[in-house]
Write a protein that holds these residues in place. Structure first.
Motif, PDB file in Angstrom:
ATOM      1  N   LEU A   1      34.823 -25.407  68.509  1.00 15.94           N
ATOM      2  CA  LEU A   1      35.395 -26.428  67.575  1.00 15.94           C
ATOM      3  C   LEU A   1      36.752 -26.463  67.611  1.00 15.94           C
ATOM      4  O   LEU A   1      37.418 -27.675  67.495  1.00 15.94           O
ATOM      5  CB  LEU A   1      35.050 -25.890  66.316  1.00 15.94           C
ATOM      6  N   GLU A   2      37.676 -25.575  67.939  1.00 16.78           N
ATOM      7  CA  GLU A   2      39.009 -25.666  68.148  1.00 16.78           C
ATOM      8  C   GLU A   2      39.664 -26.603  69.213  1.00 16.78           C
ATOM      9  O   GLU A   2      40.544 -27.041  69.212  1.00 16.78           O
ATOM     10  CB  GLU A   2      39.679 -24.235  68.279  1.00 16.78           C
ATOM     11  N   ASN A   3      38.589 -26.854  70.263  1.00 17.44           N
ATOM     12  CA  ASN A   3      39.054 -27.648  71.134  1.00 17.44           C
ATOM     13  C   ASN A   3      38.320 -28.844  71.365  1.00 17.44           C
ATOM     14  O   ASN A   3      38.084 -29.507  72.497  1.00 17.44           O
ATOM     15  CB  ASN A   3      38.678 -26.768  72.783  1.00 17.44           C
ATOM     16  N   ASN A   4      37.734 -29.248  70.035  1.00 18.03           N
ATOM     17  CA  ASN A   4      37.174 -30.618  69.733  1.00 18.03           C
ATOM     18  C   ASN A   4      35.965 -30.980  70.618  1.00 18.03           C
ATOM     19  O   ASN A   4      35.639 -32.123  71.058  1.00 18.03           O
ATOM     20  CB  ASN A   4      38.484 -31.627  69.947  1.00 18.03           C
ATOM     21  N   LEU A   5      35.103 -29.969  70.957  1.00 22.53           N
ATOM     22  CA  LEU A   5      33.972 -29.956  71.861  1.00 22.53           C
ATOM     23  C   LEU A   5      32.715 -29.982  70.883  1.00 22.53           C
ATOM     24  O   LEU A   5      32.913 -29.745  69.517  1.00 22.53           O
ATOM     25  CB  LEU A   5      33.771 -28.888  72.657  1.00 22.53           C
ATOM     26  N   ALA A   6      31.648 -30.525  71.195  1.00 22.59           N
ATOM     27  CA  ALA A   6      30.247 -30.387  70.544  1.00 22.59           C
ATOM     28  C   ALA A   6      29.448 -29.820  71.484  1.00 22.59           C
ATOM     29  O   ALA A   6      29.513 -29.989  72.688  1.00 22.59           O
ATOM     30  CB  ALA A   6      30.049 -31.719  69.833  1.00 22.59           C
ATOM     31  N   LEU A   7      28.165 -28.997  71.126  1.00 22.09           N
ATOM     32  CA  LEU A   7      27.536 -28.573  71.962  1.00 22.09           C
ATOM     33  C   LEU A   7      25.930 -28.910  71.338  1.00 22.09           C
ATOM     34  O   LEU A   7      25.910 -28.411  70.321  1.00 22.09           O
ATOM     35  CB  LEU A   7      27.302 -26.940  71.952  1.00 22.09           C
ATOM     36  N   TRP A   8      25.044 -29.093  72.349  1.00 19.48           N
ATOM     37  CA  TRP A   8      23.602 -29.113  71.871  1.00 19.48           C
ATOM     38  C   TRP A   8      22.882 -29.557  73.289  1.00 19.48           C
ATOM     39  O   TRP A   8      23.559 -29.054  74.154  1.00 19.48           O
ATOM     40  CB  TRP A   8      23.320 -30.486  71.037  1.00 19.48           C
ATOM     41  N   ASP A   9      21.617 -29.491  72.900  1.00 18.23           N
ATOM     42  CA  ASP A   9      20.608 -29.805  74.173  1.00 18.23           C
ATOM     43  C   ASP A   9      20.198 -31.076  74.210  1.00 18.23           C
ATOM     44  O   ASP A   9      19.852 -31.706  73.141  1.00 18.23           O
ATOM     45  CB  ASP A   9      19.719 -28.594  74.437  1.00 18.23           C
ATOM     46  N   THR A  10      19.521 -31.499  75.357  1.00 13.41           N
ATOM     47  CA  THR A  10      18.843 -32.984  75.515  1.00 13.41           C
ATOM     48  C   THR A  10      17.427 -32.882  74.730  1.00 13.41           C
ATOM     49  O   THR A  10      16.913 -33.863  74.275  1.00 13.41           O
ATOM     50  CB  THR A  10      18.615 -33.531  76.925  1.00 13.41           C
ATOM     51  N   ILE A  11      16.759 -31.623  74.757  1.00 10.07           N
ATOM     52  CA  ILE A  11      15.323 -31.547  74.305  1.00 10.07           C
ATOM     53  C   ILE A  11      15.361 -30.870  73.065  1.00 10.07           C
ATOM     54  O   ILE A  11      15.872 -29.748  72.766  1.00 10.07           O
ATOM     55  CB  ILE A  11      14.706 -30.675  75.249  1.00 10.07           C
ATOM     56  N   HIS A  12      14.527 -31.593  72.226  1.00 12.65           N
ATOM     57  CA  HIS A  12      13.909 -31.118  70.905  1.00 12.65           C
ATOM     58  C   HIS A  12      12.863 -30.153  70.983  1.00 12.65           C
ATOM     59  O   HIS A  12      13.033 -29.005  70.185  1.00 12.65           O
ATOM     60  CB  HIS A  12      13.737 -32.148  69.894  1.00 12.65           C
ATOM     61  N   SER A  13      11.935 -30.419  71.885  1.00  8.73           N
ATOM     62  CA  SER A  13      10.692 -29.608  71.995  1.00  8.73           C
ATOM     63  C   SER A  13      10.158 -29.855  73.313  1.00  8.73           C
ATOM     64  O   SER A  13      10.315 -30.999  73.807  1.00  8.73           O
ATOM     65  CB  SER A  13       9.732 -29.802  70.763  1.00  8.73           C
ATOM     66  N   CYS A  14       9.447 -29.018  73.870  1.00 12.11           N
ATOM     67  CA  CYS A  14       8.776 -29.182  75.327  1.00 12.11           C
ATOM     68  C   CYS A  14       7.896 -28.190  75.267  1.00 12.11           C
ATOM     69  O   CYS A  14       7.594 -27.027  74.711  1.00 12.11           O
ATOM     70  CB  CYS A  14       9.960 -29.225  76.392  1.00 12.11           C
ATOM     71  N   THR A  15       7.244 -28.120  76.448  1.00 12.52           N
ATOM     72  CA  THR A  15       6.360 -27.036  77.011  1.00 12.52           C
ATOM     73  C   THR A  15       7.220 -26.527  78.221  1.00 12.52           C
ATOM     74  O   THR A  15       7.578 -27.259  79.152  1.00 12.52           O
ATOM     75  CB  THR A  15       5.125 -27.529  77.655  1.00 12.52           C
ATOM     76  N   ILE A  16       7.413 -25.073  78.203  1.00 15.08           N
ATOM     77  CA  ILE A  16       8.157 -24.503  79.114  1.00 15.08           C
ATOM     78  C   ILE A  16       7.496 -23.169  79.828  1.00 15.08           C
ATOM     79  O   ILE A  16       6.846 -22.631  78.703  1.00 15.08           O
ATOM     80  CB  ILE A  16       9.704 -24.436  78.657  1.00 15.08           C
ATOM     81  N   THR A  17       7.780 -22.868  80.905  1.00 14.29           N
ATOM     82  CA  THR A  17       7.618 -21.573  81.287  1.00 14.29           C
ATOM     83  C   THR A  17       8.740 -20.709  81.282  1.00 14.29           C
ATOM     84  O   THR A  17       9.564 -20.945  82.152  1.00 14.29           O
ATOM     85  CB  THR A  17       6.820 -21.379  82.629  1.00 14.29           C
ATOM     86  N   GLY A  18       9.204 -19.762  80.440  1.00 12.34           N
ATOM     87  CA  GLY A  18      10.080 -18.783  80.356  1.00 12.34           C
ATOM     88  C   GLY A  18      11.463 -19.652  80.394  1.00 12.34           C
ATOM     89  O   GLY A  18      11.471 -20.261  79.116  1.00 12.34           O
TER      90      GLY A  18
END
Length: 166
Positions: free
Chosen positions: A73-90
């Motif tokens: 936040l102090e460096n004006n960044l934002a983090l998240w991921d492209t996927i809300h839900s999925c089927t995944i192995t490990g």
């Protein structure tokens, strides 16, 4: 008895990290097993994301979630991921199926984000397939900070990732 390597449908357990001053969004693909357990981004101890941010911003490597949140936040960044839900192995991006993308408009509408960077090829491809059509914002593909990307040293990653600096 279930095998540990079995495909599993999972919903993303981590909320986006941003505030109204965020200008650069960094998207991963989907949290690793370790990140899901920690309920925070880049939780695998071998992932170089936090070491990389510390190097880029001349800071100590953050250890706690509070320190990691602060450096973002102090460096004006934002983090998240492209996927809300999925089927995944490990934690295997190559096993991802049944993708439901995250709606990143919540970040775009409540921050100053104008640049989007993807941490790795999977994130970049998923962004372009599922999210770019609604945002129209071109993303920049960066080499993954994952331990699976052994071809890149921390210094080589830093050279490539300098583009996130404002």
């Amino acid at each position: 008895m279930k095998k540990l390597s079995e495909n599993k449908a999972i919903v993303h357990p981590i909320p986006p990290l941003y505030n109204e001053n965020s200008e650069v969004l960094i998207l991963g693909s989907f949290p690793s097993v370790k990140s899901r357990e920690a309920r925070f981004f880049y939780g695998h101890p071998q992932n170089r994301f936090w070491k990389l941010l510390a190097l880029l911003f001349n800071e100590a490597v953050p250890v706690t979630i509070e320190d990691k949140t602060r450096i973002v936040l102090e460096n004006n960044l934002a983090l998240w991921d492209t996927i809300h839900s999925c089927t995944i192995t490990g934690s295997s991006d190559s096993s991802i199926k049944d993708v439901v993308p995250n709606d990143i408009s919540v970040i775009l509408n409540n921050s100053r984000v104008g640049k989007i960077f993807c941490n790795g090829t999977s994130s970049y491809n998923l962004y372009n397939k599922y999210i770019y059509p609604s945002t129209g914002i071109e993303a920049v593909k960066l080499p993954s900070t994952s331990p699976a990307n052994a071809a890149y040293s921390l210094d080589r990653l830093a050279q490539c990732w300098r583009g996130i600096l404002l």
